[in-house]
Motif scaffolding. Structure first.
Motif, PDB file in Angstrom:
ATOM      1  N   UNK A 161     -31.665-116.020 116.681  1.00  0.00           N
ATOM      2  CA  UNK A 161     -33.084-115.666 116.708  1.00  0.00           C
ATOM      3  C   UNK A 161     -33.980-116.891 116.626  1.00  0.00           C
ATOM      4  N   UNK A 162     -33.737-117.755 115.621  1.00  0.00           N
ATOM      5  CA  UNK A 162     -34.578-118.935 115.439  1.00  0.00           C
ATOM      6  C   UNK A 162     -34.486-119.875 116.636  1.00  0.00           C
ATOM      7  N   UNK A 163     -33.285-119.976 117.200  1.00  0.00           N
ATOM      8  CA  UNK A 163     -33.117-120.846 118.364  1.00  0.00           C
ATOM      9  C   UNK A 163     -33.963-120.357 119.544  1.00  0.00           C
ATOM     10  N   UNK A 168     -38.324-120.975 123.333  1.00  0.00           N
ATOM     11  CA  UNK A 168     -39.503-120.471 124.039  1.00  0.00           C
ATOM     12  C   UNK A 168     -40.733-121.310 123.728  1.00  0.00           C
ATOM     13  N   UNK A 169     -40.821-121.799 122.506  1.00  0.00           N
ATOM     14  CA  UNK A 169     -41.949-122.673 122.150  1.00  0.00           C
ATOM     15  C   UNK A 169     -41.872-123.993 122.914  1.00  0.00           C
ATOM     16  N   UNK A 170     -40.668-124.585 122.976  1.00  0.00           N
ATOM     17  CA  UNK A 170     -40.493-125.858 123.674  1.00  0.00           C
ATOM     18  C   UNK A 170     -40.764-125.722 125.161  1.00  0.00           C
ATOM     19  N   UNK A 171     -40.464-124.527 125.725  1.00  0.00           N
ATOM     20  CA  UNK A 171     -40.680-124.294 127.154  1.00  0.00           C
ATOM     21  C   UNK A 171     -42.092-123.766 127.448  1.00  0.00           C
ATOM     22  N   UNK A 182     -48.762-115.976 113.385  1.00  0.00           N
ATOM     23  CA  UNK A 182     -48.230-115.126 114.447  1.00  0.00           C
ATOM     24  C   UNK A 182     -48.053-115.908 115.752  1.00  0.00           C
ATOM     25  N   UNK A 183     -46.950-115.625 116.445  1.00  0.00           N
ATOM     26  CA  UNK A 183     -46.719-116.218 117.753  1.00  0.00           C
ATOM     27  C   UNK A 183     -47.531-115.476 118.811  1.00  0.00           C
ATOM     28  N   UNK A 184     -48.031-116.213 119.792  1.00  0.00           N
ATOM     29  CA  UNK A 184     -48.762-115.635 120.920  1.00  0.00           C
ATOM     30  C   UNK A 184     -48.130-116.120 122.216  1.00  0.00           C
ATOM     31  N   UNK A 185     -48.336-115.354 123.283  1.00  0.00           N
ATOM     32  CA  UNK A 185     -47.788-115.720 124.585  1.00  0.00           C
ATOM     33  C   UNK A 185     -48.804-116.533 125.368  1.00  0.00           C
ATOM     34  N   UNK A 186     -48.326-117.548 126.088  1.00  0.00           N
ATOM     35  CA  UNK A 186     -49.207-118.294 126.981  1.00  0.00           C
ATOM     36  C   UNK A 186     -49.670-117.371 128.110  1.00  0.00           C
ATOM     37  N   UNK A 187     -50.905-117.585 128.544  1.00  0.00           N
ATOM     38  CA  UNK A 187     -51.501-116.715 129.559  1.00  0.00           C
ATOM     39  C   UNK A 187     -50.695-116.685 130.855  1.00  0.00           C
TER      40      UNK A 187
END
Length: 234
Positions: A161-163, A168-171, A182-187
């Motif tokens: 999960x953490x990986x 996804x953050x690095x990409x 909270x995590x958000x998605x890039x547009x």
């Protein structure tokens, strides 16, 4: 069973030998400044839980001639093992893999050696089998309906999960605003229908009604992540 501190081992243990590249548990200990005993303990726990695969293999210590145990891990399992480490230590592991891959690409093959030819044929057969399995997996994911949270996506993709959050953050799939947990998605990932937001109401500690947003991975996003996870994180 004998164990030892990997920092006493001067020779590092990444190798390819014509097959898939692997990293030794001794190498992980050396790069992260941990003891080999601690790294072995972490790997054994994850193997027992079915998170990573691998068997302990013997090696001979170059200084005292005694036999000890180690693990040989592929890229995916190595990244899972070090997912809880600091960003600096993970970067050391990734940089070392990049050096290994570059050296492997630059190494010429001796096609006059029958063993090399058989190894190439075997590798191609494995690639065909892996590709067939991968296509079946992608077809299954693409046929999935609805979306799922990142934790469930990690289970579906077979990664920690953490990986997956870090990946996804690095990409640049997800991010956090300053001061927000909270995590958000890039547009661009939302517009591409890879991710979506789910807003829901909740009551805070003061009894106030609040709106929380979480990121969901779509079926299309699962397929894309499955493709990206096949690639080294460069």
């Amino acid at each position: 069973m004998q164990t030892h501190d990997s920092r006493a081992v001067p020779s590092l243990a990444i190798h390819g030998t014509g097959g898939p590249l692997t990293m030794s548990s001794r190498e992980i200990a050396e790069l992260t400044g941990s003891t080999h005993d601690n790294v072995l303990k972490s790997i054994r726990k994850l193997v027992k839980e079915g998170v990573v695969s691998g068997n302990e293999t013997p090696y001979v210590h170059p200084q005292n001639g005694q036999t000890y145990k180690e693990f040989r891990l592929d890229y995916r399992d190595t990244m899972v093992i070090v997912s809880g480490y600091s960003a600096e230590l993970r970067a050391k592991i990734i940089d070392r893999w990049m050096e290994l891959e570059e050296a492997e690409r630059a190494k010429p093959l001796d096609y006059s050696n029958p063993a090399v030819v058989l190894g190439v044929i075997g590798h191609l057969q494995e690639q065909v089998a892996e590709q067939a399995g991968r296509l079946k997996k992608l077809d299954r994911l693409e046929a999935a309906k609805g979306s799922m949270c990142i934790s469930d996506a990690a289970k579906t993709l077979g990664v920690a999960r953490d990986y997956l959050f870090q990946f996804m953050s690095a990409r640049r799939w997800i991010f956090k605003r300053s001061g927000n947990k909270n995590w958000l998605a890039y547009d661009d990932k939302r517009k591409a229908l890879l991710l979506e937001h789910d807003d829901h109401l909740y009551m805070d500690n003061l009894g106030q009604e609040r709106v929380a947003t979480r990121v969901l991975v779509t079926a299309k996003g699962l397929v894309k992540l499955a493709e990206l996870l096949e690639q080294p994180l460069h």
